[in-house]
Design a protein around this motif. Structure first.
Motif: not given
Length: 83
Positions: A5-24
């Motif tokens: 569960x913790x490994x999946x959570x870490x992978x999912x959280x990294x995936x969310x940061x791409x939206x911040x990059x796209x906006x910037x």
């Protein structure tokens, strides 16, 4: 929480940061060097996200429970939001 569960959570959280990059990137398109730096950071984030998922997919506890990432992600989200 299990270590899977913790490994999946870490992978999912990294995936969310791409939206911040796209906006910037959209905001800074008039500044080529800034855009290039942000694109490099986005590529790094995407590669890290994929590497983490590949590591998860090689885990025995993942292989015994899931056949694809979508199943694992659905399970993760169900458990995450049930708390």
């Amino acid at each position: 929480m299990t270590s899977l569960f913790l490994a999946v959570e870490e992978a999912e959280n990294h995936g969310e940061s791409k939206d911040d990059y796209i906006e910037a990137i959209c905001t800074l398109t008039k500044h080529e060097s800034a855009t290039r730096s942000l694109l490099n950071a986005l590529m790094d984030a995407v590669l890290l996200h994929e590497k983490q998922w590949q590591e998860i997919e090689h885990r025995v506890d993942y292989q015994t429970k899931y056949t694809d990432r979508e199943q694992a992600r659905e399970d993760f989200l169900r458990e995450y939001f049930s708390k």
